[in-house]
Write a protein that holds these residues in place. Sequence first.
Motif, PDB file in Angstrom:
ATOM      1  N   THR A 210      31.313  44.303  -4.606  1.00  0.00           N
ATOM      2  CA  THR A 210      31.473  42.938  -4.098  1.00  0.00           C
ATOM      3  C   THR A 210      30.838  41.906  -5.028  1.00  0.00           C
ATOM      4  OG1 THR A 210      29.542  43.345  -2.673  1.00  0.00           O
ATOM      5  CG2 THR A 210      31.720  43.571  -1.683  1.00  0.00           C
ATOM      6  N   LEU A 211      29.663  42.222  -5.575  1.00  0.00           N
ATOM      7  CA  LEU A 211      29.048  41.315  -6.541  1.00  0.00           C
ATOM      8  C   LEU A 211      29.897  41.216  -7.807  1.00  0.00           C
ATOM      9  CD1 LEU A 211      25.155  41.655  -6.747  1.00  0.00           C
ATOM     10  CD2 LEU A 211      26.517  39.712  -6.038  1.00  0.00           C
ATOM     11  N   GLY A 212      30.462  42.351  -8.229  1.00  0.00           N
ATOM     12  CA  GLY A 212      31.304  42.343  -9.413  1.00  0.00           C
ATOM     13  C   GLY A 212      32.534  41.492  -9.231  1.00  0.00           C
ATOM     14  N   VAL A 213      33.198  41.647  -8.090  1.00  0.00           N
ATOM     15  CA  VAL A 213      34.364  40.808  -7.788  1.00  0.00           C
ATOM     16  C   VAL A 213      33.966  39.344  -7.760  1.00  0.00           C
ATOM     17  CG1 VAL A 213      36.023  40.207  -5.978  1.00  0.00           C
ATOM     18  CG2 VAL A 213      35.639  42.609  -6.573  1.00  0.00           C
ATOM     19  N   ASN A 214      32.791  39.058  -7.192  1.00  0.00           N
ATOM     20  CA  ASN A 214      32.306  37.685  -7.107  1.00  0.00           C
ATOM     21  C   ASN A 214      32.103  37.081  -8.496  1.00  0.00           C
ATOM     22  OD1 ASN A 214      31.658  35.525  -5.469  1.00  0.00           O
ATOM     23  ND2 ASN A 214      29.490  35.994  -5.420  1.00  0.00           N
ATOM     24  N   PHE A 215      31.475  37.838  -9.396  1.00  0.00           N
ATOM     25  CA  PHE A 215      31.241  37.349 -10.753  1.00  0.00           C
ATOM     26  C   PHE A 215      32.565  37.093 -11.482  1.00  0.00           C
ATOM     27  CE2 PHE A 215      26.748  38.525 -10.525  1.00  0.00           C
ATOM     28  CZ  PHE A 215      26.179  37.572 -11.357  1.00  0.00           C
ATOM     29  N   ILE A 216      33.499  38.021 -11.354  1.00  0.00           N
ATOM     30  CA  ILE A 216      34.792  37.853 -12.021  1.00  0.00           C
ATOM     31  C   ILE A 216      35.515  36.620 -11.480  1.00  0.00           C
ATOM     32  CG2 ILE A 216      37.079  38.870 -12.334  1.00  0.00           C
ATOM     33  CD1 ILE A 216      35.705  41.619 -12.333  1.00  0.00           C
ATOM     34  N   TYR A 217      35.511  36.484 -10.171  1.00  0.00           N
ATOM     35  CA  TYR A 217      36.183  35.344  -9.532  1.00  0.00           C
ATOM     36  C   TYR A 217      35.549  34.019  -9.955  1.00  0.00           C
ATOM     37  CZ  TYR A 217      37.838  32.226  -5.853  1.00  0.00           C
ATOM     38  OH  TYR A 217      38.378  31.166  -5.170  1.00  0.00           O
ATOM     39  N   LEU A 218      34.221  33.975  -9.964  1.00  0.00           N
ATOM     40  CA  LEU A 218      33.540  32.734 -10.320  1.00  0.00           C
ATOM     41  C   LEU A 218      33.724  32.401 -11.798  1.00  0.00           C
ATOM     42  CD1 LEU A 218      30.227  33.225  -8.312  1.00  0.00           C
ATOM     43  CD2 LEU A 218      32.063  31.633  -7.796  1.00  0.00           C
ATOM     44  N   GLY A 219      33.643  33.412 -12.658  1.00  0.00           N
ATOM     45  CA  GLY A 219      33.853  33.157 -14.072  1.00  0.00           C
ATOM     46  C   GLY A 219      35.253  32.646 -14.358  1.00  0.00           C
ATOM     47  N   LEU A 220      36.228  33.197 -13.638  1.00  0.00           N
ATOM     48  CA  LEU A 220      37.619  32.808 -13.860  1.00  0.00           C
ATOM     49  C   LEU A 220      37.943  31.456 -13.245  1.00  0.00           C
ATOM     50  CD1 LEU A 220      40.410  33.665 -14.941  1.00  0.00           C
ATOM     51  CD2 LEU A 220      40.834  34.747 -12.719  1.00  0.00           C
ATOM     52  N   THR A 221      37.619  31.300 -11.955  1.00  0.00           N
ATOM     53  CA  THR A 221      38.048  30.089 -11.247  1.00  0.00           C
ATOM     54  C   THR A 221      37.111  28.907 -11.423  1.00  0.00           C
ATOM     55  OG1 THR A 221      36.912  30.687  -9.177  1.00  0.00           O
ATOM     56  CG2 THR A 221      39.159  31.526  -9.510  1.00  0.00           C
ATOM     57  N   GLN A 222      35.817  29.166 -11.622  1.00  0.00           N
ATOM     58  CA  GLN A 222      34.865  28.075 -11.746  1.00  0.00           C
ATOM     59  C   GLN A 222      34.630  27.643 -13.190  1.00  0.00           C
ATOM     60  OE1 GLN A 222      32.922  26.695  -8.648  1.00  0.00           O
ATOM     61  NE2 GLN A 222      35.034  27.340  -8.320  1.00  0.00           N
ATOM     62  N   LYS A 223      35.074  28.436 -14.128  1.00  0.00           N
ATOM     63  CA  LYS A 223      34.878  28.101 -15.546  1.00  0.00           C
ATOM     64  C   LYS A 223      36.215  28.020 -16.274  1.00  0.00           C
ATOM     65  CE  LYS A 223      30.360  28.785 -14.954  1.00  0.00           C
ATOM     66  NZ  LYS A 223      30.372  29.505 -13.686  1.00  0.00           N
ATOM     67  N   LEU A 224      36.842  29.166 -16.503  1.00  0.00           N
ATOM     68  CA  LEU A 224      38.013  29.221 -17.359  1.00  0.00           C
ATOM     69  C   LEU A 224      39.201  28.440 -16.794  1.00  0.00           C
ATOM     70  CD1 LEU A 224      37.879  32.954 -18.514  1.00  0.00           C
ATOM     71  CD2 LEU A 224      36.816  30.927 -19.536  1.00  0.00           C
ATOM     72  N   LEU A 225      39.412  28.505 -15.492  1.00  0.00           N
ATOM     73  CA  LEU A 225      40.540  27.799 -14.881  1.00  0.00           C
ATOM     74  C   LEU A 225      40.130  26.465 -14.268  1.00  0.00           C
ATOM     75  CD1 LEU A 225      42.421  30.782 -13.163  1.00  0.00           C
ATOM     76  CD2 LEU A 225      42.747  29.818 -15.452  1.00  0.00           C
TER      77      LEU A 225
END
Length: 330
Positions: A210-225
């Motif tokens: 769950t933490l891993g999914v959270n990090f991936i989601y935040l890195g993608l949606t809050q930064k890259l996108l």
Amino acid sequence: MIFPLHVRYVAPAEAAREFVNLLDDVLADPVAVVLLAGGAVAGLVGLLLAPRLSEFPDIRVARETLASYRPYLPWMVRLSLGLPLVGAGFAGYFITPAVPIPARILQVGLGFLLLFGLATRLTAAAGLLAYLVVLPFQPPLFLAFEYVGGFLAIILLGAGQPSADGMVRRLAVTDGTLVRRLDLQRYRPDALLNSVGVSGSLVGPVVRATLGVNFIYLGLTQKLLNGGQALAVVAKYDLTSVVPVSAELWVVGAGLAEMAVGVLLIAGVATRGVAAVAFVLFTLTLFGLPDDPVLAHISLFGLASVLMVTGSGPFAVSVSSVTQRLSPTT
């Protein structure tokens, strides 16, 4: 290079910035390309050296000491979710500041029950159900996906000690007490979980996932996108003066780093080390950002601490075994 995981917590909405344009700006700068490539190589080398580093006496003793804290895991997870739930209830949002739904009675009630350790597994199940019911109507709630892992961890671990449930169990096995006469032991949730083969050993993989999914989601949606808003955060806190690189490299580097951390956590590679790095970066972020919503990040601090205690647990990738398979045979 990880700056506020939740960009929308600390910066107003800005004009959209396409990821392709953001990446073009970074790739057009040779220095930025070298820094990105160097960071990737350094990270890979660190992973390959992790098995050997773990043999150092200091690291070995630290790992063994952290593992000895396992009896305190239930209390750690209860605090990690109970405190921010109470705070969210009084602050007027639901779990995350991105969902401004007042649910004071529900969250304060759940939070205090978790803190007291009373009806702990049922309380965690109720919290998980509330999260899953609200999520389809409030997609920003996914920003706090770590709560799913936290609630599941509490269901797996139970209340532990100290807790009100522990006191009730003591009463239930003491002759002459009313609780003993009621024979409430037959209804214990842990007995049900054990009967279907579910145990606390799964806490590590559950929290990792769950933490891993959270990090991936935040890195993608809050930064890259979300380049426009992420660049606004860099400008707001003058982050380019902290690390003298372009704002675009800050955003792309932070997004890729967070996604890499997420992948490593899901795979279970060097889990204690990755969790420790994440914990340190969370702490630096709090000191560097005066208006960061600390309360909303307590769950991340707590669950990263849990992984430092549990390590990867089962269903994890071993770096040493992978390197052995890749190395040529003699």
